[in-house]
Motif scaffolding. Structure first.
Motif, mmCIF file in Angstrom:
data_model
loop_
_atom_site.group_PDB
_atom_site.id
_atom_site.type_symbol
_atom_site.label_atom_id
_atom_site.label_comp_id
_atom_site.label_asym_id
_atom_site.label_seq_id
_atom_site.Cartn_x
_atom_site.Cartn_y
_atom_site.Cartn_z
ATOM 1 N N LYS A 1 0.833 -1.198 0.000
ATOM 2 C CA LYS A 1 0.000 0.000 0.000
ATOM 3 C C LYS A 1 0.872 1.254 0.000
ATOM 4 O O LYS A 1 2.075 1.202 0.228
ATOM 5 C CB LYS A 1 -0.924 -0.003 1.219
ATOM 6 N N ARG A 2 0.244 2.375 -0.268
ATOM 7 C CA ARG A 2 0.930 3.661 -0.230
ATOM 8 C C ARG A 2 0.897 4.223 1.180
ATOM 9 O O ARG A 2 0.019 3.884 1.984
ATOM 10 C CB ARG A 2 0.256 4.632 -1.203
ATOM 11 N N LEU A 3 1.829 5.121 1.456
ATOM 12 C CA LEU A 3 1.910 5.694 2.794
ATOM 13 C C LEU A 3 0.673 6.520 3.138
ATOM 14 O O LEU A 3 0.255 6.570 4.293
ATOM 15 C CB LEU A 3 3.166 6.563 2.918
ATOM 16 N N ASP A 4 0.055 7.121 2.129
ATOM 17 C CA ASP A 4 -1.140 7.916 2.413
ATOM 18 C C ASP A 4 -2.356 7.042 2.713
ATOM 19 O O ASP A 4 -3.440 7.550 3.018
ATOM 20 C CB ASP A 4 -1.443 8.883 1.267
ATOM 21 N N ALA A 5 -2.177 5.703 2.641
ATOM 22 C CA ALA A 5 -3.255 4.779 3.004
ATOM 23 C C ALA A 5 -3.018 4.176 4.385
ATOM 24 O O ALA A 5 -3.560 3.121 4.720
ATOM 25 C CB ALA A 5 -3.351 3.660 1.965
ATOM 26 N N LEU A 6 -2.238 4.877 5.207
ATOM 27 C CA LEU A 6 -1.841 4.351 6.508
ATOM 28 C C LEU A 6 -3.025 4.105 7.432
ATOM 29 O O LEU A 6 -3.026 3.183 8.232
ATOM 30 C CB LEU A 6 -0.848 5.310 7.167
ATOM 31 N N GLY A 7 -4.054 4.927 7.329
ATOM 32 C CA GLY A 7 -5.202 4.734 8.205
ATOM 33 C C GLY A 7 -5.000 5.373 9.556
ATOM 34 O O GLY A 7 -4.181 6.284 9.728
ATOM 35 N N ASP A 8 -5.747 4.889 10.558
ATOM 36 C CA ASP A 8 -5.749 5.541 11.867
ATOM 37 C C ASP A 8 -4.931 4.775 12.917
ATOM 38 O O ASP A 8 -5.124 4.944 14.114
ATOM 39 C CB ASP A 8 -7.181 5.707 12.368
ATOM 40 N N THR A 9 -4.010 3.938 12.490
ATOM 41 C CA THR A 9 -3.191 3.208 13.446
ATOM 42 C C THR A 9 -2.303 4.159 14.246
ATOM 43 O O THR A 9 -1.937 5.246 13.783
ATOM 44 C CB THR A 9 -2.294 2.177 12.729
ATOM 45 N N THR A 10 -1.953 3.757 15.456
ATOM 46 C CA THR A 10 -1.089 4.582 16.307
ATOM 47 C C THR A 10 0.295 3.965 16.501
ATOM 48 O O THR A 10 1.128 4.526 17.206
ATOM 49 C CB THR A 10 -1.737 4.785 17.693
ATOM 50 N N LEU A 11 0.536 2.811 15.876
ATOM 51 C CA LEU A 11 1.821 2.141 16.033
ATOM 52 C C LEU A 11 2.235 1.507 14.709
ATOM 53 O O LEU A 11 1.496 0.700 14.140
ATOM 54 C CB LEU A 11 1.728 1.063 17.119
#
Length: 288
Positions: free
Chosen positions: A125-135
């Protein structure tokens, strides 16, 4: 009438050995031990496909709707352990085989546990698809697939949302990596970037504290956490973090090890660091 249940004494055992030796001598000696001949790997998978093997790896792949499986080789015992009642009901080609048939594909050194699949690799995936993860975990040119697989396993175990690697100098998806990950490959987003320093900058903009693990880091890891989003950055064994990475991360921190050995294998360091980061984020969520 002799008592067959009578316990054997050391004297009985000694004479039994002498009798066996006498029989072997008369018959030309005991049969020579013949070690199993290793089987080399067969031809590689067709273009665009990877071979994954092992019970945990394949079970996770079967349960992943994003995984496109093309073919399976499986022994009767492995099919039972995978709870596959009807091979014909699977939506891809399947074949019931003997373990030696899979050996011919993977090589006898691979611990395939009686099952192998050919599948399309998962798309990074792309970095802008990281989502709401905190770790998240960031790997700086770690190339050993065994290490990356073990890191993936720990990342999933401690709830990391993504593994970020560079497009170059990182291992591609493979049977070795997937087996080391023990199914974790199917449970975490993998993000591929071209420039790691730029990616770290984007993580900063997204609110992440980026912590580079360094054995000579000025701060203890547990005392360095300050944010509500953590990105742990690990470098290759031996080389460690590259200079540009060291200059870009928010913090350089070390694992405090009081013993005689001052460093850990990178996959072990990842597990310890993930545990510490998870504990920090959990304390924030609990308002501690």
């Amino acid at each position: 009438m002799s008592n067959d249940n009578k316990p054997k004494t050391p004297k009985d055992t000694h004479y039994a050995k002498l009798r066996r030796a006498h029989r072997d001598e008369k018959s030309g000696g005991a049969p020579a031990f013949r070690p199993r001949q290793p089987v080399p790997p067969g031809e590689t998978a067709a273009d665009g496909l990877v071979r994954l093997y092992g019970l945990h790896t394949v079970r996770a792949a079967l349960d992943n709707p994003r995984r496109r499986i093309k073919k399976m080789l499986v022994t009767r015992n492995a099919a039972e352990r995978l709870a596959i009642a009807d091979l014909a009901a699977l939506p891809f080609e399947t074949e019931m085989v003997e373990p030696k048939d899979i050996d011919k594909v993977t090589g006898s050194d691979a611990v395939h546990q009686g099952v192998l699949i050919e599948a399309e690799p998962l798309k990074p995936k792309r970095l802008d698809a990281l989502g709401d993860t905190t770790l998240v975990l960031v790997l700086d040119q770690i190339t050993d697939p065994h290490n990356v697989g073990a890191i993936l396993r720990s990342a999933v175990a401690f709830g990391a949302g993504a593994l970020i690697t560079t497009a170059r100098h990182s291992p591609h998806e493979s049977g070795v990596l997937a087996k080391s990950a023990s199914g974790a490959l199917e449970h975490i987003d993998q993000i591929e970037v071209k420039n790691l320093a730029d990616a770290l900058g984007q993580l900063h903009e997204a609110g992440f504290q980026t912590i580079g693990l360094d054995s000579d880091g000025p701060a203890e890891l547990e005392k360095s956490f300050s944010g509500e989003k953590i990105a742990l950055v690990l470098g290759a064994e031996g080389k460690g973090l590259r200079q540009k990475t060291r200059e870009t991360v928010t913090t350089l921190a070390r694992l405090d090890m009081p013993g005689a050995i001052r460093s850990l294998n990178v996959s072990n360091a990842a597990a310890v660091s993930l545990y510490a980061a998870h504990a920090h984020l959990k304390s924030i969520r609990n308002g501690e």
